[in-house]
Design an enzyme around this catalytic site. Structure first.
Site, PDB file in Angstrom:
ATOM      1  CG  ASP A 209      -1.971   1.013   1.269  1.00  0.00           C
ATOM      2  OD1 ASP A 209      -2.828   0.953   0.379  1.00  0.00           O
ATOM      3  OD2 ASP A 209      -1.971   1.882   2.168  1.00  0.00           O
ATOM      4  CD  GLU A 260      -1.972   2.636  -3.657  1.00  0.00           C
ATOM      5  OE1 GLU A 260      -3.038   3.165  -3.988  1.00  0.00           O
ATOM      6  OE2 GLU A 260      -1.589   2.588  -2.475  1.00  0.00           O
TER       7      GLU A 260
HETATM    8  C1  NOJ Z   1      -4.472   2.952  -0.891  1.00  0.00           C
HETATM    9  C2  NOJ Z   1      -5.611   1.996  -0.732  1.00  0.00           C
HETATM   10  O1  NOJ Z   1      -5.820   1.333  -1.953  1.00  0.00           O
HETATM   11  C3  NOJ Z   1      -6.797   2.808  -0.285  1.00  0.00           C
HETATM   12  O2  NOJ Z   1      -7.990   2.069  -0.305  1.00  0.00           O
HETATM   13  C4  NOJ Z   1      -6.499   3.336   1.096  1.00  0.00           C
HETATM   14  O3  NOJ Z   1      -7.538   4.193   1.506  1.00  0.00           O
HETATM   15  C5  NOJ Z   1      -5.188   4.113   1.120  1.00  0.00           C
HETATM   16  N1  NOJ Z   1      -4.142   3.478   0.392  1.00  0.00           N
HETATM   17  C6  NOJ Z   1      -4.708   4.271   2.536  1.00  0.00           C
HETATM   18  O4  NOJ Z   1      -4.273   3.030   3.026  1.00  0.00           O
END
Ligand code: NOJ
Length: 529
Positions: A209, A260
């Site tokens: 993440d 990500e």
């Molecule tokens: C990215 C995640 O995909 C999202 O759903 C989340 O709110 C944020 N990061 C914070 O963790």
């Protein structure tokens, strides 16, 4: 076929399917999806036959104990399962059952922040030993320490003042998600231990993440208007930290890291995968932001290829739990469903790993969420609506997702946009997705072949996939009207239709020159080498 299957690492071979556990399948009838629901539907993902989606891996969004302020991305315990989703024993069974079907298991790893209820933060707040695991700072002129804002617009400043204290703590997202201080080696060591915990449990990979946030300006300087973190000045530190995470998982065989990497500059995105010692894959958010135009997709795909090193491997996706679904994002003019089908063809046949978000195999649109049912702070409920498994007329209003009251409303079209109904219809998006997956599994050129762009028409994205004596041509018409293509002279005059996103297309041998594509059609052709 088995040689093809083993010649490449698993994370390059086929699709990785994202499960948002709250909305996938609810086994206990409380209206919220759970791990036993996932186990019950693993055959949908891969039962070893072309009657399933043939996925290589599933990626589970967070299932950890959480107050659910951000629906699981606020983790209160990294080593357990929230009771709403089940137990660790359920998780172990999920891994066993997935592996029995040759499905790898990728889990979400949330290293930038914890929940404010995590014992680490509870201790930090009480000025315990873990105070310096988070970013507590004095305010400036009666306000927060700097001008940083949360990524969630509704939140405003990225700082919250301690109710009993003079300091402020940093949160890139909700106040309930305090940022950890990765500059503290104890934090990094704790994170390494967590990866080991899950590797020991049999997990095959991690989706990291907000991987691009693992270092921040230690001096906490104000950001310029519109500036998004990270600033390039401290990006080298992020790379170092990811390299060390990679070393941890490399101690186990065949593990994978996908990040990500939410940077909107391809030159920077590729630096996370080009060297081969950081991330295996990086989600490309530039791709997700493209307008529906052949030129935009062509230049993004070619740009990514040009910037990539020889060992870098792309990860293609156009939907996840944070963004409007393809059928809705590109559906303002009524052509969303046809485009969602064409996108499936594209994702499975580009050189790279396709990431398919649950429901994209049905060409599902976003759900309409009435104001009184809104639960997410950042407007993401529509794409998180539960997956319809069966027609409501047969299975009741929960559409086979739940026997209870679903936590979010389902799409209004669930009567025909559901797994069972589409499974019976050879012309459905689901049947197309299954055929694509198995075609890719069986054809080395589609799986690992070299890729070359071809110019055939300004509205048609076209590329070749080539592997020794096998050649495929993929054509994708971005126009809603038919388009007649002009083939480059070095390509053969005839080809064989493997499949099309357009159910009206006949299979078999066809002349390529002056071939007309239907509006929004994506076509896969086998051509002579
Ligand atoms: C990215 C995640 O995909 C999202 O759903 C989340 O709110 C944020 N990061 C914070 O963790």
């Amino acid at each position: 076929m088995s040689t093809t299957q083993t010649a490449q690492p698993w994370w390059r071979r086929g699709a990785i399917y994202q499960i948002y556990p709250r909305s996938f399948a609810d086994a206990d009838g409380d209206g919220v999806g759970d791990l036993r629901g996932v186990i019950a539907h693993l055959d949908h993902l891969n039962d070893g036959t072309p009657g399933s989606l043939g996925v290589e891996a599933l990626w589970l969004s967070p299932f950890y104990p959480s107050p659910m302020a951000d629906f699981g991305y606020d983790v209160a315990d990294y080593c357990d399962v929230d009771p709403v989703f089940g137990t660790l024993a359920d998780f172990d069974e999920l891994v066993r059952e997935a592996h029995a079907r040759d499905i790898k298991v990728v889990i979400d790893f949330v290293p930038n922040h914890t929940s404010d209820r995590h014992p680490w933060f509870v201790d930090a707040r009480a000025h315990g030993a873990r105070r310096d695991w988070y970013v507590f700072r004095d305010g400036r002129d009666g306000g927060p320490p700097n001008n940083w804002c949360s990524d969630f617009k509704a939140v405003g400043p990225a700082w919250t003042r301690e109710p009993e204290g003079d300091q402020w703590y940093l949160h890139s997202f909700l106040p309930q998600q305090p940022d950890l201080d990765w500059g503290n080696p104890a934090v990094e060591a704790a994170m390494h231990d967590l990866l080991r915990f899950w590797c020991e449990r049999g997990v095959d990979g991690f989706r990291i993440d907000v991987a691009h946030k693992l270092a921040k300006d230690p001096q906490l300087r104000d950001r310029r208007p519109g500036e998004r973190p990270p600033n390039e000045d401290w990006e080298p530190e992020i790379h170092e930290r990811l390299r060390r995470l990679r070393q941890v998982v490399d101690a186990y065989p065949d593990r994978m890291l996908v990040g990500e990497v939410y940077l909107l500059d391809l030159r920077r995105v590729v630096t996370y995968i080009n060297s081969g010692d950081e991330l295996h894959l990086a989600h490309n958010f530039v791709f997700l932001q493209l307008p529906w135009s052949a030129a935009a997709f062509r230049s993004s795909i070619d740009g990514f290829t040009a910037l990539s090193s020889k060992i870098a491997w792309p990860a293609w996706f156009l939907a996840n739990h944070d963004h409007a679904r393809v059928a809705s994002r590109f559906g303002g003019d009524g052509h969303g469903a046809a485009r969602a089908r064409a996108v499936l063809v594209m994702l499975y046949t580009l050189r790279g790993t396709p990431f398919i978000y649950q429901g994209e195999e049905l060409a599902l649109p976003d759900a309409d969420i009435p104001p009184e049912r809104v639960v997410d702070v950042d407007g993401r409920d529509p794409e998180r609506a539960p997956l319809p498994w069966r027609a409501p007329s047969e299975a009741g209003p929960g559409a086979g997702f739940t026997t209870g009251t679903p936590w979010l409303p389902l799409v209004a079209e669930a009567e025909h946009l559901n797994v069972a109904t589409q499974g019976r219809n050879p012309a459905s998006a689901l049947r197309l997705a299954r055929r694509l997956a198995w075609l890719r599994r069986e054809r080395p050129a589609l799986q690992r072949g070299e890729q070359r762009s071809v110019e055939v028409h300004e509205d048609v994205l076209a590329w070749l996939r080539i592997e020794t004596d096998e050649r495929y041509l993929v054509l994708m018409n971005f126009a809603t009207q038919a388009r007649r293509i002009t083939m480059p002279p070095d390509l053969p005059p005839r080809g064989t239709v493997e499949l099309s996103s357009d159910a009206g297309r006949e299979e078999g041998d066809i002349a390529l020159d002056a071939l007309a594509l239907a509006g929004s059609e994506a076509l896969v052709l086998r051509i002579d080498p």
